[in-house]
Design a protein around this motif. Sequence first.
Motif, PDB file in Angstrom:
ATOM      1  N   SER A  46       0.825  -1.205   0.000  1.00  0.00           N
ATOM      2  CA  SER A  46       0.000   0.000   0.000  1.00  0.00           C
ATOM      3  C   SER A  46       0.859   1.254   0.000  1.00  0.00           C
ATOM      4  N   PHE A  47       1.993   1.212   0.664  1.00  0.00           N
ATOM      5  CA  PHE A  47       2.856   2.393   0.764  1.00  0.00           C
ATOM      6  C   PHE A  47       3.413   2.788  -0.598  1.00  0.00           C
ATOM      7  N   PHE A  48       3.875   1.804  -1.373  1.00  0.00           N
ATOM      8  CA  PHE A  48       4.570   2.107  -2.619  1.00  0.00           C
ATOM      9  C   PHE A  48       3.659   2.111  -3.847  1.00  0.00           C
ATOM     10  N   SER A  49       2.495   1.492  -3.783  1.00  0.00           N
ATOM     11  CA  SER A  49       1.708   1.320  -5.008  1.00  0.00           C
ATOM     12  C   SER A  49       0.341   1.970  -4.961  1.00  0.00           C
ATOM     13  N   ARG A  50       0.027   2.713  -3.910  1.00  0.00           N
ATOM     14  CA  ARG A  50      -1.269   3.385  -3.843  1.00  0.00           C
ATOM     15  C   ARG A  50      -1.080   4.870  -3.612  1.00  0.00           C
ATOM     16  N   ARG A  51      -2.008   5.632  -4.174  1.00  0.00           N
ATOM     17  CA  ARG A  51      -1.987   7.081  -4.026  1.00  0.00           C
ATOM     18  C   ARG A  51      -3.232   7.506  -3.272  1.00  0.00           C
TER      19      ARG A  51
END
Length: 630
Positions: A222-227
């Motif tokens: 979630s940290f790296f792939s969601r905005r």
Amino acid sequence: MVAEQTHRYPRWITFSIEVLCALLVGGTTLLAGRDILRYIWSTYDLDLSISRYLPWFTDVVTALGGGATNHGLFSPTALLPSLTWWMLALLFSLLARNSLPTIRTSPRGMLVEFSGGWLPIPWESLTAIKVTEDFGAERFVLFAEASKDYLTGWHRLYGFLYRFSLRRGFLITSAIQNFDGLVKTLLSETDRVARALDRINTVKLQENTASPLFRFMLGPASFFSRRDSSEEGVAFSAGPVSGPIRGSYPARISGLFTWGAMLLAVLTLVRYVIYWLEFLALTFTDLLRLPVFDRLMVTQQQTLAPWWLLVAAHLMAIAMFSLLIALRHTLPEIEARAEGLAVRHFNRWIVLPWARIAAIKVTELSEDSQVVLIQASGGLPPSTRFASLLYDGSFKPGVLLTSAISSFEPLLQRVVLEVTRNQSGQVDLDDSPIFQSDAYSPLLFTSMRAAASIDRQIEDIRETNDTTAISTPRLLRAANPMLWLAVLPALLGFAERSIHRALLPSPALIVMCLLIVVIGMIEWPVVALAAETYDEMSGGGEEGHRPFYLYPTTQIPRALPLLGALILTLLGVPALPALLWLGAIGWSFMLAAGLWGTLYDWRGSQLLLGGAIPAIFQMLVLFVYMFALR
């Protein structure tokens, strides 16, 4: 109105925190006490006459480094490092032991546990409830803000940890007993009090104020792939299709790579200077009496080859700066232009012509989270090969991007469109299609979503019946990731002795490193054969030799903590590399248990035994590392 309820965390969570705090405080207290005793012994004459009655007293004093008569050896300032660590351990213990408090609710408000007592918090004093969720919206961390009259000043630190704020509040996680009921109580009671007091604004769950730290701790996917919706304001507009489309990452991601790389660069430079100071101290021994030089930890073994200190310094600097450049540009800012794909490298743009793009690989973590690798046949700096290494283990130049980048969909569509137009001039890699919408990244997918990755690998391998038999080509492909996992501990051993301790490599060291690699490779057939044999003894056997192909790829994520341990070893950080190695062993246990549970449907003791076998092998490697190489 609600009845009085008490919400507690499971005993294993609170007990683990208590044990960790006790170990930290106890260890730092022993170190501080040792340094205080050494300072006293170096300041005043040490009377060893008591050793006539206590023969072991002299051995204890010697083990603690006592008996020194040089007053300059331990000045009062020499106590600062150990006392600082002791104070930090006390601060960490205070925050950790009160980070997950027991909460009691009643119609009048809450009682929040803190430092053995209770803090009364009326419902009307709550001002906000901020939410951070994991990738699958299954685990949550809440930060409940309250007015300053009801919480202590220490609670400002929880606000700083949550979102770099100094507002007072306390943490609530989904691991607490009856979490859903507690959240409903918070919302309903604050709403009731707000209506009774004729307030316009009521307390609501603020899902757009996620914590970067806890978001990363709940899961890097979630940290790296969601905005977040709160981050859309910094996104670049897509503009017309024919115009340039630029994509950049949120501050939490770009800041992590930028400031993390800067911190590692500073530590590398400091370590490099220390190597030179140690070399000068060994070359000109009179320097050891001067300030700064008298704090250096030089050993008798280093005097045999002092020139190796400079070799170790440059090996460390080359390895660290190469890694720093690659890490700094792992997720670069990109822009789709008419002439090609522009990639930001340091402070300049490198334009990759569309005809040089050879593959576009998309790994879908979920419906709204993707990881994309754009590989090229050339035209990119050598450091971009690190992106392909992370994605699929290859060394081809590439650019890694995730769906957290702004204008992700129009950017990806533009790239695919432009590459399709120039497809006639493409150089196809591995005879694969240029656009691969269902590509698989073993390291990234398994690290971020281990259960889904294991399920996918098992489904794919079950589609063909010949995977139950031994196949040499398949074994060779499976040996590649296992070799990486076996080499990393050997590199750790070499780095610890020849770079960190700056000792000239000996034939015995080379033999021990090779032994570590051999033991690491033996782990693969032994674990796979043991699982296969145990399954046949349990009445199974339908899966055949599939464990030989599945085990190495499912164990790839444990390379990440080992890589972190290698970096810390190069920087000379004590203790933490061993802890990261132990973390890798624990992760390996969980991955192996997940594999056998899905492949063989094992439960209970079978699952524990299946996960313990690889852990035992890795503990053997750690034993060789800690005792044979030190």
